[in-house]
Design a protein around this motif. Structure first.
Motif: not given
Length: 468
Positions: A1, A44-45, A47-49, A52, A59, A76, A78-80
């Motif tokens: 990252m 949330i998963p 959004i991340k996978d 984004l 991002s 960085e 924070k999806p939430e």
């Protein structure tokens, strides 16, 4: 990252700077209506996978460097912090609460110290859906084409997820024209040149000096972009639209534009009879890419292909034909007039001249000056129209079948925004209207009436006429 955030900061495109300025703060809203209640446990998963990785801008935040240049800086996420799940009071149907919530988020700005997007999950049923997911994406991230391509990357076909989505064909006569020799093309080129110069000149005058009349669709109020707007939509059968197209020998775009123009004039006369003589103009937003369909996100990000990610848009300024008092007046004239006007404007290269002028203005005076020109152009006209073609197959988001799909845009001073999107066999027309000035129910009724009248008149034609 760590390596991810050490990448070179990407410059913000000129259009990205126009749409995120002190003058204009514009958003594109995508609405996904779900057939089944929403299970948000995988949000949330996903959004991340999935979301984004689509583009680095999701991002990134917009910063100004030491040289005064605006750039995208990776941060960085924070999806939430970007997911909003409202709580409504208990009710059988939640249409009113949904409408009030949408009215509020249409005018709210996202924080500039976070990536410029939000996802709103409405887990309450309305008369249209079991639940609704709203993507709120800043226009600086990309235009409707880019953002819709990104959104579709998160979805999959219901019938077979392994197959790609397909879209309505967009045929062009350019292939026939390309077979002509230089001598055959010369008269058309000369005509196009003088027409382009005329269009370019009239666009400059319209942008800087000439203003539409104040009418029931144009208040002339200042600062309307921050006032509350209502959102409503109309669903039309795509088969019915195609039937009109075939009968009249025109395009679907001609049918829809003519119908909207006719509906606008019906509404104006309904509110104020003298408004039929008023001078009114529509700004039609255009995708300037030479592509026939959505490309994959990777293709859009590849600078070697035609359809670049970003904002590749321009606009046409089209006078709205006036409503005749003659009893023998044929409402189909609105469709034929729309065809003539759009055909003439599309043949013109004034659209590209306007783009060059804005680029020059950007270099000489900066993004704020260009944003003021765009703002004034929209404010001087009566209505803004934009359309996007959607997939032919039904889609799903995280195994949630999508029954309806539509979009709208915000940020300009116009009192009416009309957006059109096809999805499977439905054409969805979304109306964003200024609350307290536009009677949204009457306006919607007039648009629906215009379509019904035009459909009936077209079906009464015994044979397909020659293109007018």
């Amino acid at each position: 990252m760590d390596q991810l955030y050490e990448e070179v900061e990407e410059p913000v495109s000129p259009a990205g700077q126009y749409f995120n300025s002190s003058v204009i703060c514009s958003y594109v809203f995508g609405f996904l209506e779900m057939e089944i209640p929403i299970d948000d446990s995988k949000t949330i998963p996903l959004i991340k996978d999935v979301f984004l990785p689509i583009n680095p801008r999701f991002s990134s935040i917009m910063i100004t460097d030491e040289n005064g240049k605006r750039r995208w800086k990776r941060v960085e996420v924070k999806p939430e912090e970007h997911v909003k799940i409202p709580k409504f009071q208990e009710s059988e149907l939640y249409d009113q609460y949904f409408d009030e919530y949408v009215t509020r988020i249409l005018t709210e700005r996202t924080p500039q110290n976070k990536p410029l997007w939000e996802i709103h999950i409405i887990k309450y049923p309305t008369s249209n859906a079991a639940g609704t997911v709203i993507f709120k994406l800043h226009h600086a991230l990309g235009d409707g084409y880019s953002l819709m391509g990104a959104l579709l990357s998160c979805l999959e076909r219901i019938d077979d997820p392994s197959l790609p989505l397909t879209f309505p064909s967009r045929t062009s006569s350019s292939s026939k024209a390309s077979k002509k020799n230089v001598i055959q093309k010369l008269p058309s080129f000369i005509s196009s040149f003088f027409s382009s110069m005329s269009d370019f000149g009239s666009s400059l005058v319209k942008t800087r000096m000439v203003v539409d009349d104040k009418t029931p669709v144009r208040s002339g109020y200042e600062g309307t972009e921050s006032m509350p707007f209502a959102l409503s939509s109309i669903s039309l059968s795509l088969d019915h639209v195609k039937a009109i197209k075939t009968k009249l020998g025109v395009t679907i775009n001609d049918v829809i534009t003519g119908m909207i123009f006719y509906g606008i004039r019906l509404y104006m006369e309904e509110i104020e009879s003298m408004a039929r003589k008023a001078k009114s103009t529509a700004v039609v937003m255009l995708n300037t890419r030479n592509v026939k369909g959505y490309q994959s996100v990777k293709e859009m990000q590849n600078s070697k292909v035609k359809g670049l990610w970003g904002n590749k848009i321009s606009f046409l300024q089209i006078p709205i034909p006036k409503l005749s008092q003659s009893k023998s007046y044929n409402p189909l004239e609105f469709v034929w007039n729309a065809r003539k006007l759009i055909k003439k404007k599309r043949r013109s290269f004034s659209v590209y001249l306007i783009g060059l002028l804005l680029d020059l203005e950007m270099k000489l005076k900066g993004p704020e000056a260009v944003a003021k020109i765009i703002y004034k152009t929209l404010g001087n006209c009566s209505v803004v129209i934009s359309n996007i073609f959607g997939p032919l197959e039904q889609m799903a988001l995280a195994n949630h079948p999508i029954s309806g799909l539509y979009f709208t845009m915000t940020g300009g001073p116009e009192n009416i925004d009309i957006t059109i999107m096809s999805y499977v066999k439905v054409l969805r027309i979304t109306l964003r209207t200024l609350k307290g000035f536009i009677d949204e129910q009457k306006f919607k009724f007039c648009i629906e009436k215009a379509f019904d009248v035009i459909f009936k008149a077209a079906m009464e034609i015994s044979q397909t006429p020659n293109n007018k």
